[in-house]
Design an enzyme around this catalytic site. Sequence first.
Site, PDB file in Angstrom:
ATOM      1  N   ASP A 117       0.846  -1.194   0.000  1.00  0.00           N
ATOM      2  CA  ASP A 117       0.000   0.000   0.000  1.00  0.00           C
ATOM      3  C   ASP A 117       0.878   1.239   0.000  1.00  0.00           C
ATOM      4  O   ASP A 117       1.755   1.387   0.853  1.00  0.00           O
ATOM      5  CB  ASP A 117      -0.899  -0.004   1.242  1.00  0.00           C
ATOM      6  N   TYR A 119       1.116   5.650  -0.395  1.00  0.00           N
ATOM      7  CA  TYR A 119       0.598   6.793   0.376  1.00  0.00           C
ATOM      8  C   TYR A 119       0.829   8.002  -0.521  1.00  0.00           C
ATOM      9  O   TYR A 119       1.530   8.920  -0.163  1.00  0.00           O
ATOM     10  CB  TYR A 119       1.399   6.860   1.683  1.00  0.00           C
ATOM     11  N   HIS A 124      -4.100  13.866   0.662  1.00  0.00           N
ATOM     12  CA  HIS A 124      -4.352  12.992   1.809  1.00  0.00           C
ATOM     13  C   HIS A 124      -3.202  13.082   2.826  1.00  0.00           C
ATOM     14  O   HIS A 124      -3.434  13.246   4.026  1.00  0.00           O
ATOM     15  CB  HIS A 124      -4.530  11.544   1.344  1.00  0.00           C
ATOM     16  N   ARG A 133       0.157  16.052  13.183  1.00  0.00           N
ATOM     17  CA  ARG A 133       1.466  16.613  13.511  1.00  0.00           C
ATOM     18  C   ARG A 133       1.397  18.127  13.478  1.00  0.00           C
ATOM     19  O   ARG A 133       0.807  18.746  14.369  1.00  0.00           O
ATOM     20  CB  ARG A 133       2.538  16.052  12.564  1.00  0.00           C
ATOM     21  N   GLU A 192      -9.251   3.919  -2.447  1.00  0.00           N
ATOM     22  CA  GLU A 192      -8.000   3.696  -3.174  1.00  0.00           C
ATOM     23  C   GLU A 192      -8.281   2.938  -4.466  1.00  0.00           C
ATOM     24  O   GLU A 192      -9.375   2.398  -4.667  1.00  0.00           O
ATOM     25  CB  GLU A 192      -7.008   2.867  -2.319  1.00  0.00           C
ATOM     26  N   ASP A 224      -9.185   0.227   1.573  1.00  0.00           N
ATOM     27  CA  ASP A 224      -8.227  -0.146   2.615  1.00  0.00           C
ATOM     28  C   ASP A 224      -8.838   0.192   3.975  1.00  0.00           C
ATOM     29  O   ASP A 224      -8.570   1.243   4.561  1.00  0.00           O
ATOM     30  CB  ASP A 224      -6.911   0.620   2.392  1.00  0.00           C
ATOM     31  N   TYR A 235       1.172   2.434  15.535  1.00  0.00           N
ATOM     32  CA  TYR A 235       1.925   2.642  14.289  1.00  0.00           C
ATOM     33  C   TYR A 235       3.356   3.126  14.468  1.00  0.00           C
ATOM     34  O   TYR A 235       4.161   3.029  13.541  1.00  0.00           O
ATOM     35  CB  TYR A 235       1.162   3.563  13.333  1.00  0.00           C
ATOM     36  N   LYS A 244      -4.874  -2.262   9.887  1.00  0.00           N
ATOM     37  CA  LYS A 244      -5.151  -2.386   8.452  1.00  0.00           C
ATOM     38  C   LYS A 244      -5.330  -3.844   8.024  1.00  0.00           C
ATOM     39  O   LYS A 244      -5.915  -4.099   6.978  1.00  0.00           O
ATOM     40  CB  LYS A 244      -3.962  -1.822   7.656  1.00  0.00           C
TER      41      LYS A 244
HETATM   42 CA    CA Z   1      -4.098   3.041   2.756  1.00  0.00          CA
END
Ligand code: CA
Length: 406
Positions: A117, A119, A124, A133, A192, A224, A235, A244
């Site tokens: 997968d 990113y 996004h 953050r 996705e 996903d 994570y 996931k």
């Molecule tokens: Ca994803």
Amino acid sequence: MIIDIAADSDFSIHNIPFGIFSTADRSARAGVAIGDYVLDLLALSELGVFDFDTSVLGQSTLNDFIRLGKTVTSKVRTDIQSLLQDDSSPLAGKENLFLPRAEVTMHMPVHVGDYTDFYSSIEHATNVGTMFRDPDNALLPNWRHLPVGYHGRASSIIVSGTDIHRPKGQVMPKDAQVPIFRPSARLDFELEMAFVIGQDTSLGESISTDQAEDYIFGMVLFNDWSARDIQKWEYVPLGPFLAKSFASSISPWIVTMDALAPFKVDGPEQSPKVLPYLQYSGQHNYDIALEVDITPDGSSPSTICRSNYKYMYWNMAQQLAHHTIGGCNVKVGDMMASGTISGQSKDSYGSMLELSWAGSQPVPLADGQIRVFIEDGDTVTMRGAAQRGDVRVGFGEVSAKILPAK
Ligand code: CA
């Protein structure tokens, strides 16, 4: 034309996507979606219209068919287009070749050996970075230099229509000192698309951006599923794991790169300039309109997101070049997903995390309900289609219902 095809059908004569289906009296086998029908390729092969080893059409996955290579599979597609448009072709009057699509059972189209997968949507990644953050530094330093990704779980990729139980796991409640175990309270989708590898490579071999699309058989819609509360706790520092791995849903029909070729468009400008192995020539983005619906149990659907695959910052050619630059081999049937596909406008965000802005802005549904994340009984449906003038090539849908935790 041998059968009637509605003008707005995803499965037009220009498409000819491949999948695996079965019925009460036909074992799982290869088929092609055309209009409201499935064309049974195994039965078609018995008419002697193909000049390859057609035993692959009777298998329960398309891997060995795809492995024959595009010289065969692309010709199968164009041969079927010709046969369907020729009123005197051997298909005419052969009603046993065409089954109503609504009456067949669809299966996983390929055995997925490995799943990755990415990113790759800048919108996004910026939204997520802003929420979790620093709004002024939303993208991490590596993001514009390489297509960030992780190796996912292939065993839990499931075909559209398969229900999913809400996952359970460890979460760290706000202001708590120790984690608790519970069903996820922040279950989400990610809009996705994924591409399916069409040719094996050897260990140590790399695929250039120029060659990349020769190694891609086609694409599917990909949800996903993500448990945000589990993800947030687990994570760091190695990325997504159980948040996931419980399920990823795909649409059952693989739309070929041949069918998508007319919908190529330029991608966004990449700045700063990328390293030479990630540079590319030509067009590698695709104009595919995407939508997401939520349908609460017993209610009507609400479309909550309208996005487009063309927004992707990193394209498939770059993703595959990057994936193989270290010498990792790929195999037919491997699936590589894009990452959540968000656009710039708020209604184009491809996850509830972004649509509800981490739960702070509830999303209204048509029936008066609101959602911040996905609730038990909700069905999430994604659709995708490319259209230029009268030429429409669609993916159908990927849909799944969320059941309570077991
Ligand atoms: Ca994803």
